[in-house]
Design an enzyme around this catalytic site. Structure first.
Site, PDB file in Angstrom:
ATOM      1  NE  ARG A 125       9.930   1.808   1.615  1.00 19.57           N
ATOM      2  CZ  ARG A 125       9.537   2.983   2.129  1.00 19.57           C
ATOM      3  NH1 ARG A 125       8.276   3.321   2.163  1.00 19.57           N
ATOM      4  NH2 ARG A 125      10.416   3.831   2.592  1.00 19.57           N
ATOM      5  CD  GLU A 132       6.751   3.387  -1.507  1.00 21.78           C
ATOM      6  OE1 GLU A 132       7.033   4.579  -1.653  1.00 21.78           O
ATOM      7  OE2 GLU A 132       7.534   2.532  -1.019  1.00 21.78           O
ATOM      8  CB  SER A 179      -8.264 -17.027  -3.927  1.00 19.77           C
ATOM      9  OG  SER A 179      -8.615 -17.411  -2.611  1.00 19.77           O
TER      10      SER A 179
END
Length: 154
Positions: A95, A98, A121
């Site tokens: 996920r 995604e 960073s």
């Protein structure tokens, strides 16, 4: 033991031993946070060998898990970071992949609008996972905070 194995990602043996001891002791990452004085996500990163501990931090962790001191040295070594070149298959980890596939360019565009040309960073970085109770179903709240690093012109 917590289900952390994937057909594509190899979980180090030390990680498996640490997670088994954590489960056997009935400790949460939040419990370990209180013992080590470090954030629970950072402690999990050490256990998964994505971060290295100082000798003192490693000893506190090993003592809390009641494991032999032979593991201290390995926890203080510099780890090889990342999941490797594969698309993650674990549904929760996927996920995040995604989310970046869908929202990566929009997030990048908004960061550039607010800060200019640069990056966030992942070294000067913190991450906090919170639980938000909701009558429609509890929600996961993740707060990432990384120092902005502008690209240098020369």
């Amino acid at each position: 033991m917590e289900n952390q194995r994937s057909s594509h990602v190899s979980i180090p043996e030390i990680t498996q031993k640490l997670l088994a001891a954590k489960q056997e002791k009935g400790l949460s990452f939040a419990d370990l946070e209180k013992i080590l004085g470090r954030d629970e996500v950072w402690i999990a990163a050490v256990i998964y060998r994505q971060a290295s501990a100082s000798p003192e931090e490693a000893k506190l962790l090993i003592d809390a898990l009641e494991l032999p001191p032979i593991y201290i040295k390995e926890l203080t070594e510099y780890p090889v970071k990342g999941l490797g070149p594969v698309v993650p298959t674990d549904p929760l980890i996927y996920r995040f992949y995604e989310i970046i596939q869908v929202y990566g360019f929009p997030i990048k565009a908004v960061i550039h609008d607010k800060f200019g040309d640069g990056i966030m960073s992942a070294i000067d970085f913190t991450l906090d996972v919170q639980k938000e109770e909701d009558p429609k179903g509890d929600r996961v709240k993740i707060i990432m905070s990384g120092k902005f690093l502008p690209y240098k012109k020369w």
